[in-house]
Structures are given as structure tokens and as C-alpha cells.
Design a protein around this motif. Structure first.
Motif, PDB file in Angstrom:
ATOM      1  N   PHE A 133       0.875  -1.170   0.000  1.00  0.00           N
ATOM      2  CA  PHE A 133       0.000   0.000   0.000  1.00  0.00           C
ATOM      3  C   PHE A 133       0.916   1.226   0.000  1.00  0.00           C
ATOM      4  O   PHE A 133       1.660   1.453   0.961  1.00  0.00           O
ATOM      5  CB  PHE A 133      -0.879  -0.031   1.259  1.00  0.00           C
ATOM      6  CG  PHE A 133      -1.849   1.107   1.357  1.00  0.00           C
ATOM      7  CD1 PHE A 133      -2.900   1.218   0.457  1.00  0.00           C
ATOM      8  CD2 PHE A 133      -1.719   2.063   2.346  1.00  0.00           C
ATOM      9  CE1 PHE A 133      -3.799   2.267   0.548  1.00  0.00           C
ATOM     10  CE2 PHE A 133      -2.628   3.113   2.449  1.00  0.00           C
ATOM     11  CZ  PHE A 133      -3.662   3.210   1.544  1.00  0.00           C
ATOM     12  N   MET A 135       1.189   4.934   0.073  1.00  0.00           N
ATOM     13  CA  MET A 135       0.599   6.244   0.321  1.00  0.00           C
ATOM     14  C   MET A 135       1.684   7.253   0.722  1.00  0.00           C
ATOM     15  O   MET A 135       1.803   8.326   0.153  1.00  0.00           O
ATOM     16  CB  MET A 135      -0.465   6.139   1.414  1.00  0.00           C
ATOM     17  CG  MET A 135      -1.215   7.431   1.650  1.00  0.00           C
ATOM     18  SD  MET A 135      -2.703   7.194   2.639  1.00  0.00           S
ATOM     19  CE  MET A 135      -2.036   7.192   4.268  1.00  0.00           C
ATOM     20  N   THR A 136       2.502   6.884   1.696  1.00  0.00           N
ATOM     21  CA  THR A 136       3.461   7.828   2.298  1.00  0.00           C
ATOM     22  C   THR A 136       4.565   8.213   1.313  1.00  0.00           C
ATOM     23  O   THR A 136       5.064   7.374   0.571  1.00  0.00           O
ATOM     24  CB  THR A 136       4.070   7.184   3.552  1.00  0.00           C
ATOM     25  OG1 THR A 136       3.002   6.827   4.421  1.00  0.00           O
ATOM     26  CG2 THR A 136       5.008   8.128   4.264  1.00  0.00           C
ATOM     27  N   SER A 142       3.346  13.239   5.392  1.00  0.00           N
ATOM     28  CA  SER A 142       2.274  12.355   4.920  1.00  0.00           C
ATOM     29  C   SER A 142       1.270  12.017   6.006  1.00  0.00           C
ATOM     30  O   SER A 142       0.270  11.342   5.729  1.00  0.00           O
ATOM     31  CB  SER A 142       2.884  11.081   4.330  1.00  0.00           C
ATOM     32  OG  SER A 142       3.789  11.407   3.306  1.00  0.00           O
ATOM     33  N   SER A 143       1.527  12.458   7.262  1.00  0.00           N
ATOM     34  CA  SER A 143       0.494  12.240   8.278  1.00  0.00           C
ATOM     35  C   SER A 143      -0.740  13.063   7.907  1.00  0.00           C
ATOM     36  O   SER A 143      -1.839  12.774   8.375  1.00  0.00           O
ATOM     37  CB  SER A 143       1.002  12.590   9.673  1.00  0.00           C
ATOM     38  OG  SER A 143       1.600  13.849   9.675  1.00  0.00           O
ATOM     39  N   TRP A 167       8.351   3.677   2.697  1.00  0.00           N
ATOM     40  CA  TRP A 167       7.660   2.901   3.735  1.00  0.00           C
ATOM     41  C   TRP A 167       6.530   2.057   3.148  1.00  0.00           C
ATOM     42  O   TRP A 167       5.527   1.822   3.817  1.00  0.00           O
ATOM     43  CB  TRP A 167       7.146   3.795   4.867  1.00  0.00           C
ATOM     44  CG  TRP A 167       8.252   4.383   5.656  1.00  0.00           C
ATOM     45  CD1 TRP A 167       8.644   5.684   5.677  1.00  0.00           C
ATOM     46  CD2 TRP A 167       9.156   3.680   6.537  1.00  0.00           C
ATOM     47  NE1 TRP A 167       9.735   5.830   6.495  1.00  0.00           N
ATOM     48  CE2 TRP A 167      10.071   4.627   7.036  1.00  0.00           C
ATOM     49  CE3 TRP A 167       9.283   2.344   6.932  1.00  0.00           C
ATOM     50  CZ2 TRP A 167      11.093   4.278   7.913  1.00  0.00           C
ATOM     51  CZ3 TRP A 167      10.297   2.003   7.812  1.00  0.00           C
ATOM     52  CH2 TRP A 167      11.177   2.969   8.295  1.00  0.00           C
ATOM     53  N   SER A 169       5.285  -1.065   2.898  1.00  0.00           N
ATOM     54  CA  SER A 169       5.610  -2.311   3.615  1.00  0.00           C
ATOM     55  C   SER A 169       5.411  -3.522   2.726  1.00  0.00           C
ATOM     56  O   SER A 169       4.420  -3.617   2.002  1.00  0.00           O
ATOM     57  CB  SER A 169       4.729  -2.456   4.858  1.00  0.00           C
ATOM     58  OG  SER A 169       4.998  -1.402   5.739  1.00  0.00           O
ATOM     59  N   GLU A 386       0.006  11.771  17.662  1.00  0.00           N
ATOM     60  CA  GLU A 386      -0.453  13.161  17.825  1.00  0.00           C
ATOM     61  C   GLU A 386      -1.654  13.470  16.928  1.00  0.00           C
ATOM     62  O   GLU A 386      -2.543  14.233  17.300  1.00  0.00           O
ATOM     63  CB  GLU A 386       0.680  14.154  17.505  1.00  0.00           C
ATOM     64  CG  GLU A 386       1.860  14.118  18.462  1.00  0.00           C
ATOM     65  CD  GLU A 386       2.785  12.923  18.221  1.00  0.00           C
ATOM     66  OE1 GLU A 386       2.656  12.261  17.166  1.00  0.00           O
ATOM     67  OE2 GLU A 386       3.616  12.636  19.110  1.00  0.00           O
TER      68      GLU A 386
END
Ligand SMILES: Cc1cc2nc3c(=O)[nH]c(=O)nc-3n(C[C@H](O)[C@H](O)[C@H](O)COP(=O)(O)OP(=O)(O)OC[C@H]3O[C@@H](n4cnc5c(N)ncnc54)[C@H](O)[C@@H]3O)c2cc1C
Length: 401
Positions: A133, A135-136, A142-143, A167, A169, A386
């Protein structure tokens, strides 16, 4: 309120616990040896294939997926995923219940076309391939997923993808055949409608897996590594788009809820294993004339660990029950609460177990150091603490505004 597991869950728990004892724990040392001897450590190692065949033969397969597990609910799956968390590098994949594949299978189940399901979902359900996947991105924070800059642009019957991800994975594993890539199709649309998700086969020209990201120095080989990937003028048919343009953000949200609770279920298993290792170690070593277990400070660690694990487990079970009864949206606050609370709980228990082991705790002779590293990442992956706190606090404050 009935806190007991139902008969179906108990029956599966018994079988899974037996499978862990007879197959998974003995395989841990074998996997380590195979990784040391492997020509390509990113390849899936033979012991994993053996475990998968065994688990499938025993009916311990795809338990996360209601349609492929005789309709297991989240509440029924929770204690099973917890057990697999005790050996996170082997058990989840052995049962075909490992991230990120589970989330990707859920996306394809919910949003895939018949053709996409046939081509990618079925081999994933059969454990023949793996998936990532993407996305980042390294170049944007990217949060906040609205920052994602990768472009997915329509060109005739195709889409053309340009961007850089990291990242991702599992993507170091050559068997990871399909990437779900998030990017922007329309920069002029409303902030949460600019994104889309598209299926990109690994072997498409323009896709380059650049390097593996390390986690505190660990390669995370068993999980297939975390890759940095470049997409340069990558062309795929328009039919590879999932759902539609503008749907990417909604798909990400649908995907991440179940993914987060699965991580939390497994984290409880990791904490249980750490507590067990701690208790065994302190009862078997003597310092200053008495067992380490006799020290008051060790009693505190053990008691506090038990309390924290039980608290987290109860909230995870409640969240699973809410997901089953009022849906993922209705369980949003609780999903955030467990994603904030569970990794920190497990990190705390692991830290005490490491301390109780002395130097052995940070060594390769015990699983604690690697479990700690994996746990620490879950305060970042699937959204940093956070960001979940910010969102949960806003929801709480809304009641007073
Ligand atoms: C082991 C691992 C596996 C991963 N697997 C995947 C994967 O498979 N696919 C994928 O796409 N991504 C994956 N990720 C990436 C992960 O989801 C991101 O790292 C995460 O979303 C944070 O994005 P970022 O790294 O860009 O941090 P940034 O967005 O740069 O944020 C940095 C820090 O800023 C702080 N911060 C941000 N926003 C706020 C706020 N509102 N309030 C207070 N502080 C804030 C937080 O402390 C945060 O950690 C993985 C990460 C790890 C470590």
C-alpha cells in the motif's frame, strides 16, 4: 454484559494455540537461520510456505475476512489475532492475516471490479502473492494525507503515474506483485476529493524499487521489508483505477479503520509474550541473594503490566464489538483511542521486560528487542499518535461548542 468468548471463538482459540505450540514457536529459530543463509533475504523463506500450507490445511486461513472465514465477526477475530501477535513475524502471514495484505484485500473486496478481484484479490486470498500500500511520500508530511503529491493523470485509455513513495511495507519481497498507489487526479477538486487509488503491477515499466528502509537497523525481512519506490511515467490501463477519481481519501479511511484494530489486537499478544518472558526470567535468576522476582520494583512492573494489558484488551474488544454492531464509522472514536493507547502500552511492557532481562533483553537471543522496535513504529505507522489525539480531542470538544 457477558465477557466470555463464545463457543466458536473458544474452539478456534484452542486450535490456534495448539498450532502456535506445535508449529509457529519452533519455526522462529528456523526462520532466523533461513534468513541468515538466504541468497536474497527479501524472498519469502521456505519455513513460511510450510506454515502456510499447514495452517490452511487446518482451516486457520483468512480468519480476518468475514466472507472467507465462515463469517467471523471482529469480536470473534480479536482474540485470534491477539494470539498471532505473540509471534508477529510468522503467525499472521502463516494464517494469511498479515498487514498490509489484509487491508489491501479489504479494499479490493469493498471497491474492486470483478476483473480486479479475479486478477488480484483471488491470488491474495490464496496466499500466492503479496501486495503493498503506497501512500506515504518522502517529500511531504504524509500524516496529512491531503499533502500526497504523486500524480495519476488520465491519458487516453491509460493513467500515467509519477511520484516517489517510501515505507511501502512488504514491497522489497519480489513476490509482492501488486501495489495500491494513492495519488492526485484533480488538483482543482475539493481537498479530500483530489485523490485516487490505482493498481500498479510491480513489473510495469517505470516502477523502480529503490531501497529498503530500516527500522532501528532491522531490515524487517520477515515482513518483506519497507521499500522506497519511484514511479516514473508509469502507464497502466484506466481499468486499474479503484472505485473512481476523487475516491482515494474515502478508500484510505475505509482501509485504515480495520487495519488499526488488527495492529492493536496483535500488540496485545506481543505484550502478553513480553510479560510471560519477564516472569520466566525473574523467577529463574538470583541477584543479591534472592530471585530477581522477589524485588518490589519487579512486582510493580509485573502488576502494572497485567493491569495495562487488561485495560487495553477490554477497550479493543469493545471497539471490535462496536465495529460489528454500529459499523466502522460509529466506532471511529474508539478506533482512535486504541490506536493511541495500545502501542504505548505494549512499548511500556516490553521496556520493563527488557530491563528485567538485563543485557539479554537487548540482544538477539530473545525476541524482545525486535518486538520493541516493531511496536515503536506503530506510534507512527497508520497515523502518528499526535494526529489521532488531535482528531479525538476535536470530536470531544465538539460536544461543548
Ligand atoms: C514501519 C513502518 C511501516 C509503514 N508502512 C507503511 C505502508 O505500508 N504504506 C504507507 O503508505 N505508509 C507506511 N508507513 C508510513 C507511516 O504511515 C507514516 O510514517 C506516518 O503516516 C507519518 O507520516 P510522515 O512519516 O510523513 O511524518 P510527518 O507527516 O512528517 O510527521 C512527523 C511528525 O510530526 C508530528 N505531527 C504531525 N501532525 C501533527 C499534529 N497535527 N499535531 C501534532 N504533531 C503532529 C508527529 O509527531 C509526526 O510523527 C509506515 C511507517 C513505518 C515506520
Amino acid at each position: 454484559m457477558d465477557f466470555a468468548y463464545d463457543a466458536k471463538t473458544e474452539e478456534l482459540r484452542t486450535r490456534l494455540l495448539a498450532f502456535m505450540d506445535s508449529h509457529v514457536y519452533p519455526a522462529e529459530a528456523v526462520l532466523e537461520q533461513q534468513l541468515r543463509d538466504a541468497a536474497d533475504p527479501w524472498e519469502r523463506q521456505p519455513i513460511l510456505e510450510e506454515l502456510k500450507a499447514e495452517a490452511r490445511g487446518q482451516g486457520l486461513w483468512n480468519l480476518f475476512h468475514p466472507e472467507h472465514s465462515d463469517g467471523l465477526t471482529n469480536l470473534q477475530y480479536a482474540p485470534l489475532a491477539e494470539i498471532t501477535g505473540r509471534s508477529p513475524h510468522l503467525a499472521p502471514e502463516a494464517l494469511n492475516c498479515a498487514a498490509p495484505d489484509t487491508g489491501n484485500m479489504e479494499v479490493l473486496t469493498m471497491f474492486g471490479t470483478d476483473e480486479q478481484k479475479k486478477q488480484w484479490l483471488q491470488p491474495l486470498l490464496d496466499g500466492e502473492i503479496r501486495s503493498a500500500f503506497c501512500m506515504t511520500e518522502p517529500d511531504v508530511a504524509s500524516s496529512d494525507a491531503t499533502n500526497i503529491a504523486t500524480r495519476i493523470e488520465r491519458d487516453g485509455d491509460d493513467y500515467v503515474i509519477n511520484g516517489r513513495k517510501w515505507w511501502s511495507s512488504g514491497a522489497m519481497n519480489p513476490n509482492c506483485a501488486i501495489f495500491i498507489v494513492m495519488g492526485k487526479t484533480d488538483l482543482d477538486a475539493e481537498r479530500h476529493r483530489q485523490q485516487a487509488m490505482i493498481l500498479v503491477p510491480r513489473d510495469t515499466p517505470g516502477v523502480t524499487v529503490k531501497r529498503a528502509m530500516h527500522v532501528f537497523g532491522y531490515g524487517d525481512h520477515a515482513h518483506g521489508g519497507h521499500a522506497e519506490i519511484e514511479f516514473a511515467d508509469v502507464r497502466v490501463p484506466a481499468s486499474n483505477l479503484i472505485a473512481g477519481e476523487g475516491e482515494g481519501f474515502a478508500i484510505a479511511q475505509a482501509r485504515l479503520g480495520p487495519g488499526r484494530i488488527h495492529h492493536c489486537m496483535r500488540l496485545i499478544g506481543m505484550a502478553e509474550r513480553a510479560l510471560e518472558l519477564m516472569c520466566r526470567r525473574v523467577t529463574s535468576r538470583v541477584a543479591f541473594g534472592k530471585p530477581i522476582a522477589a524485588q518490589g520494583v519487579v512486582h510493580e512492573w509485573i502488576a502494572e503490566s497485567r493491569v495495562r494489558i487488561e485495560q487495553a484488551r477490554l477497550l479493543v474488544l469493545k471497539t471490535a464489538w462496536l465495529m460489528d454492531t454500529v459499523g466502522n464509522k460509529g466506532a471511529h472514536t474508539e478506533i482512535q483511542a486504541i490506536k493511541i493507547g495500545t502501542p504505548s502500552m505494549t512499548e511500556w511492557v516490553l521496556d520493563k521486560a527488557i530491563q528485567a532481562h538485563g543485557g539479554a533483553g537487548v540482544s538477539q537471543d530473545f525476541p524482545l528487542a525486535e518486538l520493541w522496535a516493531a511496536t515503536r513504529t506503530l506510534r507512527l505507522a497508520d497515523g502518528p499518535d499526535e494526529v489521532h489525539r488531535m482528531s479525538l480531542a476535536k470530536r470531544e470538544l465538539k460536544k461543548y461548542l
